[in-house]
Scaffold this motif. Structure first.
Motif, short mmCIF file in Angstrom:
data_model
loop_
_atom_site.label_atom_id
_atom_site.label_comp_id
_atom_site.label_asym_id
_atom_site.label_seq_id
_atom_site.Cartn_x
_atom_site.Cartn_y
_atom_site.Cartn_z
N LEU A 85 50.39 6.37 -0.12
CA LEU A 85 50.75 5.11 -1.37
C LEU A 85 51.69 5.47 -1.64
O LEU A 85 51.81 5.15 -3.29
CB LEU A 85 49.37 5.72 -1.55
N ASN A 86 52.56 6.22 -1.45
CA ASN A 86 53.99 6.27 -1.95
C ASN A 86 54.18 7.08 -3.12
O ASN A 86 54.79 5.80 -4.43
CB ASN A 86 54.89 4.96 -1.95
N GLN A 87 53.34 8.05 -2.70
CA GLN A 87 53.12 8.54 -4.66
C GLN A 87 53.53 9.67 -5.05
O GLN A 87 53.39 10.92 -3.58
CB GLN A 87 51.49 8.80 -4.91
N THR A 88 53.89 10.09 -5.79
CA THR A 88 53.93 11.57 -6.32
C THR A 88 53.03 12.18 -7.40
O THR A 88 52.96 11.61 -8.16
CB THR A 88 55.61 11.95 -7.11
N ILE A 89 52.62 13.47 -6.77
CA ILE A 89 51.17 13.68 -7.76
C ILE A 89 52.02 15.35 -8.50
O ILE A 89 51.79 16.27 -7.44
CB ILE A 89 50.22 14.37 -6.45
N ASP A 90 51.08 15.30 -9.43
CA ASP A 90 50.31 16.72 -9.98
C ASP A 90 48.93 17.00 -9.81
O ASP A 90 48.49 16.20 -10.31
CB ASP A 90 51.42 16.98 -11.17
N TYR A 91 48.48 18.16 -9.06
CA TYR A 91 46.99 18.25 -9.23
C TYR A 91 46.94 19.54 -9.67
O TYR A 91 46.88 20.21 -9.29
CB TYR A 91 47.14 18.00 -6.98
N VAL A 92 45.70 19.06 -10.37
CA VAL A 92 45.09 20.68 -11.22
C VAL A 92 43.53 20.02 -10.86
O VAL A 92 42.98 19.96 -10.90
CB VAL A 92 45.48 20.08 -12.85
N GLY A 93 43.23 21.58 -10.45
CA GLY A 93 42.04 21.66 -9.35
C GLY A 93 41.16 22.57 -10.05
O GLY A 93 41.68 23.90 -10.62
N VAL A 94 40.43 22.85 -11.15
CA VAL A 94 39.52 23.90 -11.75
C VAL A 94 38.19 24.02 -11.09
O VAL A 94 37.03 23.18 -10.63
CB VAL A 94 38.98 22.58 -12.95
N GLU A 95 38.21 25.30 -10.77
CA GLU A 95 37.30 26.12 -10.08
C GLU A 95 36.82 27.15 -10.55
O GLU A 95 37.71 27.99 -10.95
CB GLU A 95 37.14 26.02 -8.79
N ALA A 96 35.48 27.36 -11.23
CA ALA A 96 35.12 28.95 -12.00
C ALA A 96 34.82 29.71 -10.42
O ALA A 96 34.39 31.27 -10.54
CB ALA A 96 33.81 28.81 -12.85
N TYR A 97 34.29 29.06 -9.41
CA TYR A 97 33.63 30.16 -8.22
C TYR A 97 34.63 30.04 -7.56
O TYR A 97 33.54 29.22 -6.30
CB TYR A 97 32.20 29.57 -8.37
#
Ligand SMILES: C[S@@+](CC[C@H](N)C(=O)[O-])C[C@H]1O[C@@H](n2cnc3c(N)ncnc32)[C@H](O)[C@@H]1O
Length: 220
Positions: A74-86
């Protein structure tokens, strides 16, 4: 809680929680669900753009890995934030068959690095994709106008109704920039009402295989 690895109907793996009888993904197909809900109805709206994504429930890393693969197309640049407690265990990571099922052997090191990267640190997985994993409860999210797209992938309303409340959706709304989108596999009336109450405009879309409907919410 007892956890077991199971295979979903498209051949891809997921984790099943015995006590709750709840899975990390749809039993009808983990990969198919991720492709439909989060990529087709979310990520693909932002073709040729630079965007920030917030994932509610990093879990097995499937959504993050598919996003990495699809963002190239898709010709994108991405800043990805994944939240996870466990976070899942290293053994569970090794039991997931996403690299093979997605025919992504040449990117297998990316899936590994996604799991091995440090929490609370931004890792540049390529020149076009950064990942920040935050070990945090969803209830503590207090970002303001930081994200273009939210993948809302908490466990279902049946087992964690408190995560589908107006309080949580209000924090999601605040975390989004103007002209942004939240996608989720859920399609319950009570969820839609909470979303509308905090300001979202909600569309009902066709669901992934095995599910009739899903929601996409927009912030103007
Ligand atoms: C449906 S699973 C996410 C699946 C994930 N998106 C994937 O691709 O594998 C929901 C996730 O939410 C996490 N979780 C449950 N309650 C939470 C809470 N209160 N705060 C943060 N994480 C939570 C679980 O540990 C689980 O990983």
């Amino acid at each position: 809680m007892k956890r077991e690895i199971i295979q979903t109907l498209d051949g891809s793996t997921t984790i099943h929680l015995g006590e709750w009888d709840e899975c990390y993904h749809s039993k009808h197909g983990a990969i198919q669900e991720a492709q439909h809900v989060f990529i087709k109805n979310g990520l693909s709206l932002f073709e040729n753009k630079h965007i920030s994504i917030l994932e509610i429930g990093f879990g097995t890393g499937l959504n993050a890995f598919i996003t990495f693969l699809e963002a190239k197309k898709l010709n994108q640049t991405i800043d990805y934030v994944g939240v996870e407690a466990y976070p899942i265990s290293a053994d569970e990571v090794l039991s997931m068959n996403y690299v093979e099922e997605l025919n992504a052997i040449t990117e297998s090191s990316i899936f590994k690095t996604m799991h091995e990267s440090n929490w609370e640190e931004k890792s540049n997985l390529s020149t076009d994709f950064s990942l920040t994993k935050r070990k945090q409860f969803f209830e503590a999210i207090d970002d303001i106008e930081k994200f273009d797209l939210i993948y809302f992938d908490a466990f279902g309303y049946r087992v964690q109704p408190e995560l589908w409340s107006t309080e949580i959706f209000d924090s999601m709304y605040k975390a989004l920039k103007p002209n942004s989108v939240l996608v989720t596999y859920a399609a319950r009336g009570v969820v839609k009402r909470s979303m509308i109450e905090v300001g979202f405009t909600v569309e009902k879309l066709a669901g992934p295989p095995g599910k009739r409907e899903m929601f996409r919410a927009r912030k103007k």
